[in-house]
Design an enzyme around this catalytic site. Structure first.
Site, PDB file in Angstrom:
ATOM      1  N   TYR A   1     -27.594  39.733  29.781  1.00 47.25           N
ATOM      2  CA  TYR A   1     -26.133  40.064  29.462  1.00 47.25           C
ATOM      3  C   TYR A   1     -25.144  39.308  30.081  1.00 47.25           C
ATOM      4  CZ  TYR A   1     -21.911  43.207  28.481  1.00 47.25           C
ATOM      5  OH  TYR A   1     -20.637  43.595  28.090  1.00 47.25           O
TER       6      TYR A   1
ATOM      7  N   SER B   1     -16.693  39.838  28.982  1.00 45.64           N
ATOM      8  CA  SER B   1     -17.052  40.829  29.832  1.00 45.64           C
ATOM      9  C   SER B   1     -16.511  40.479  31.202  1.00 45.64           C
ATOM     10  CB  SER B   1     -18.302  40.849  29.838  1.00 45.64           C
ATOM     11  OG  SER B   1     -18.846  41.730  30.776  1.00 45.64           O
TER      12      SER B   1
HETATM   13  N1  LIG Z   1     -17.711  49.133  26.890  1.00 44.74           N
HETATM   14  C1  LIG Z   1     -17.338  48.143  28.202  1.00 44.74           C
HETATM   15  O1  LIG Z   1     -17.155  48.729  29.188  1.00 44.74           O
HETATM   16  C2  LIG Z   1     -17.684  46.655  27.568  1.00 44.74           C
HETATM   17  C3  LIG Z   1     -17.165  45.787  28.827  1.00 44.74           C
HETATM   18  C4  LIG Z   1     -17.248  44.495  28.844  1.00 44.74           C
HETATM   19  C5  LIG Z   1     -17.708  43.863  27.367  1.00 44.74           C
HETATM   20  N2  LIG Z   1     -17.851  44.905  26.385  1.00 44.74           N
HETATM   21  C6  LIG Z   1     -18.303  44.187  25.230  1.00 44.74           C
HETATM   22  O2  LIG Z   1     -17.407  44.925  24.233  1.00 44.74           O
HETATM   23  C7  LIG Z   1     -18.203  44.776  22.700  1.00 44.74           C
HETATM   24  C8  LIG Z   1     -18.511  45.963  22.202  1.00 44.74           C
HETATM   25  O3  LIG Z   1     -19.246  46.839  22.795  1.00 44.74           O
HETATM   26  P1  LIG Z   1     -18.706  48.476  23.143  1.00 44.74           P
HETATM   27  O4  LIG Z   1     -18.613  48.637  24.490  1.00 44.74           O
HETATM   28  O5  LIG Z   1     -17.984  48.766  21.978  1.00 44.74           O
HETATM   29  O6  LIG Z   1     -20.191  48.921  22.926  1.00 44.74           O
HETATM   30  P2  LIG Z   1     -20.884  49.593  21.659  1.00 44.74           P
HETATM   31  O7  LIG Z   1     -20.108  51.092  21.274  1.00 44.74           O
HETATM   32  O8  LIG Z   1     -22.438  49.539  22.003  1.00 44.74           O
HETATM   33  O9  LIG Z   1     -20.646  48.725  20.536  1.00 44.74           O
HETATM   34  C9  LIG Z   1     -21.462  47.596  20.246  1.00 44.74           C
HETATM   35  C10 LIG Z   1     -21.195  47.148  18.897  1.00 44.74           C
HETATM   36  O10 LIG Z   1     -21.878  45.997  18.399  1.00 44.74           O
HETATM   37  C11 LIG Z   1     -22.935  46.316  17.194  1.00 44.74           C
HETATM   38  N3  LIG Z   1     -23.929  45.499  17.062  1.00 44.74           N
HETATM   39  C12 LIG Z   1     -24.924  45.438  18.309  1.00 44.74           C
HETATM   40  N4  LIG Z   1     -26.210  44.948  17.702  1.00 44.74           N
HETATM   41  C13 LIG Z   1     -25.851  44.349  16.558  1.00 44.74           C
HETATM   42  C14 LIG Z   1     -26.513  43.567  15.465  1.00 44.74           C
HETATM   43  N5  LIG Z   1     -27.690  43.069  15.842  1.00 44.74           N
HETATM   44  N6  LIG Z   1     -25.561  43.470  14.253  1.00 44.74           N
HETATM   45  C15 LIG Z   1     -24.594  43.849  14.212  1.00 44.74           C
HETATM   46  N7  LIG Z   1     -23.917  44.348  14.964  1.00 44.74           N
HETATM   47  C16 LIG Z   1     -24.497  44.911  15.979  1.00 44.74           C
HETATM   48  C17 LIG Z   1     -23.095  47.705  17.377  1.00 44.74           C
HETATM   49  O11 LIG Z   1     -23.335  48.326  16.062  1.00 44.74           O
HETATM   50  P3  LIG Z   1     -24.390  49.794  16.152  1.00 44.74           P
HETATM   51  O12 LIG Z   1     -23.363  50.700  16.266  1.00 44.74           O
HETATM   52  O13 LIG Z   1     -24.665  49.705  14.673  1.00 44.74           O
HETATM   53  O14 LIG Z   1     -25.465  49.363  17.238  1.00 44.74           O
HETATM   54  C18 LIG Z   1     -21.778  48.149  17.720  1.00 44.74           C
HETATM   55  O15 LIG Z   1     -20.844  48.110  16.828  1.00 44.74           O
HETATM   56  C19 LIG Z   1     -19.669  44.087  23.118  1.00 44.74           C
HETATM   57  O16 LIG Z   1     -19.731  42.634  22.883  1.00 44.74           O
HETATM   58  C20 LIG Z   1     -19.941  44.321  24.779  1.00 44.74           C
HETATM   59  O17 LIG Z   1     -20.856  43.429  25.225  1.00 44.74           O
HETATM   60  C21 LIG Z   1     -17.943  45.967  26.540  1.00 44.74           C
END
Ligand SMILES: NC(=O)c1ccc[n+]([C@@H]2O[C@H](COP(=O)([O-])OP(=O)(O)OC[C@H]3O[C@@H](n4cnc5c(N)ncnc54)[C@H](OP(=O)(O)O)[C@@H]3O)[C@@H](O)[C@H]2O)c1
Length: 252
Positions: A157, A144
């Site tokens: 986080y 991130s």
């Molecule tokens: N969006 C951004 O701007 C951004 C920026 C920097 C980093 N990130 C990182 O990118 C990654 C993906 O995030 P995203 O933005 O795509 O958000 P998201 O749509 O909230 O996706 C998060 C994913 O992690 C899964 N997850 C959460 N808790 C879990 C658990 N206990 N067991 C198994 N799976 C779990 C979720 O499953 P469920 O749908 O079942 O909850 C979902 O598939 C994360 O590590 C996040 O920190 C995102």
């Protein structure tokens, strides 16, 4: 000079692949030729359809990564269906928002367990299989901007993603000579569930947009190329980096 972004014949585990960045990464790896083992706690039907449309094999494993309990099963099932795990993308992650002064132990532990602890032990379990047959592999952690910056109202986080950057470097140092490339991608601000609260806050949303040189939030598909690159033979001599894909945010 030869290099290749082709992932034909490779199998990639992608955690949290049902939605957002994980889904986009799974689809990009599938388009590059990889078979996908999608791991997560929600239905992977949409991701399965998208990966199969790209011509890829697809298998899903139901698992809640808030504890270490499913890890052995994930690795065993992925190995059973594919023969070998070549690529691991540690994407599953959560965020909790509250002022540091009021932050709870539960919001600390929940985030650290998924974002850092399970990531480490799944990497360890997969690396053991990669080392056993001495064919190596690629591990990609989704870090991130909070791997570089402090942020506000997200103490666990920021700690988890800063820790993940350090862990990426440590694992790279231990495993580079054994043929495993460990690297990370640091996404900027992308339109996913993770950033919904920010995008719904007009002040924070316009502050963030105003600082992104590209002039827009990231679309999950913007991340696919970096994932394919780090998963491919083109990245064979790249170890321990945290690659920002952020529309220029960190350059500002
Ligand atoms: N969006 C951004 O701007 C951004 C920026 C920097 C980093 N990130 C990182 O990118 C990654 C993906 O995030 P995203 O933005 O795509 O958000 P998201 O749509 O909230 O996706 C998060 C994913 O992690 C899964 N997850 C959460 N808790 C879990 C658990 N206990 N067991 C198994 N799976 C779990 C979720 O499953 P469920 O749908 O079942 O909850 C979902 O598939 C994360 O590590 C996040 O920190 C995102």
């Amino acid at each position: 000079m030869t290099f290749s972004f082709d992932l034909t014949g490779k199998t990639a585990i992608v955690t949290g692949a049902n939605t957002g960045l994980g889904q986009a990464i799974a689809v990009a790896l599938a388009q590059a030729g990889a078979s996908i083992v999608a791991v997560g706690r929600s239905s992977m039907d949409e991701t399965e359809r998208l990966c199969r449309d790209a011509g890829a094999k697809f298998h899903s494993v139901q698992a809640d990564l808030s504890s270490l309990e499913p890890i052995e099963h994930i690795v065993a099932e992925a190995t059973a269906v594919s023969g070998r795990i070549d690529i691991l993308v540690n994407n599953a992650g959560i965020i909790r928002r509250a002022d540091a002064i009021a932050f709870t132990e539960k919001d600390w532990d929940d985030v650290m367990n998924v974002n850092l602890k399970s990531t480490f032990f799944l990497s360890q379990a997969v690396a053991r299989t990669m080392l056993a047959d001495e064919r190596g592999g690629k591990i990609i952690n989704i870090a991130s901007l909070l791997s570089f910056q402090g942020g506000i109202r997200i103490p666990s986080y920021t700690a988890s993603k800063s820790g993940l950057a350090g862990l990426t470097r440590l694992l790279a140092c231990e495993w580079a000579a054994k043929g495993i490339n460990v690297n990370a991608i640091a996404p900027g601000y992308f339109v996913t569930n993770n950033t919904e609260a920010l995008r719904n806050d007009p002040n924070r949303s316009s502050e963030i947009l105003g600082r992104i040189p590209a002039g827009r939030w990231g679309d999950p598909t913007d991340l696919g190329g970096a994932a394919v690159f780090l998963a491919s033979p083109a990245a064979n001599y790249i170890h321990g980096i945290v690659l920002p894909v952020d529309g220029g945010w960190l350059a500002r």
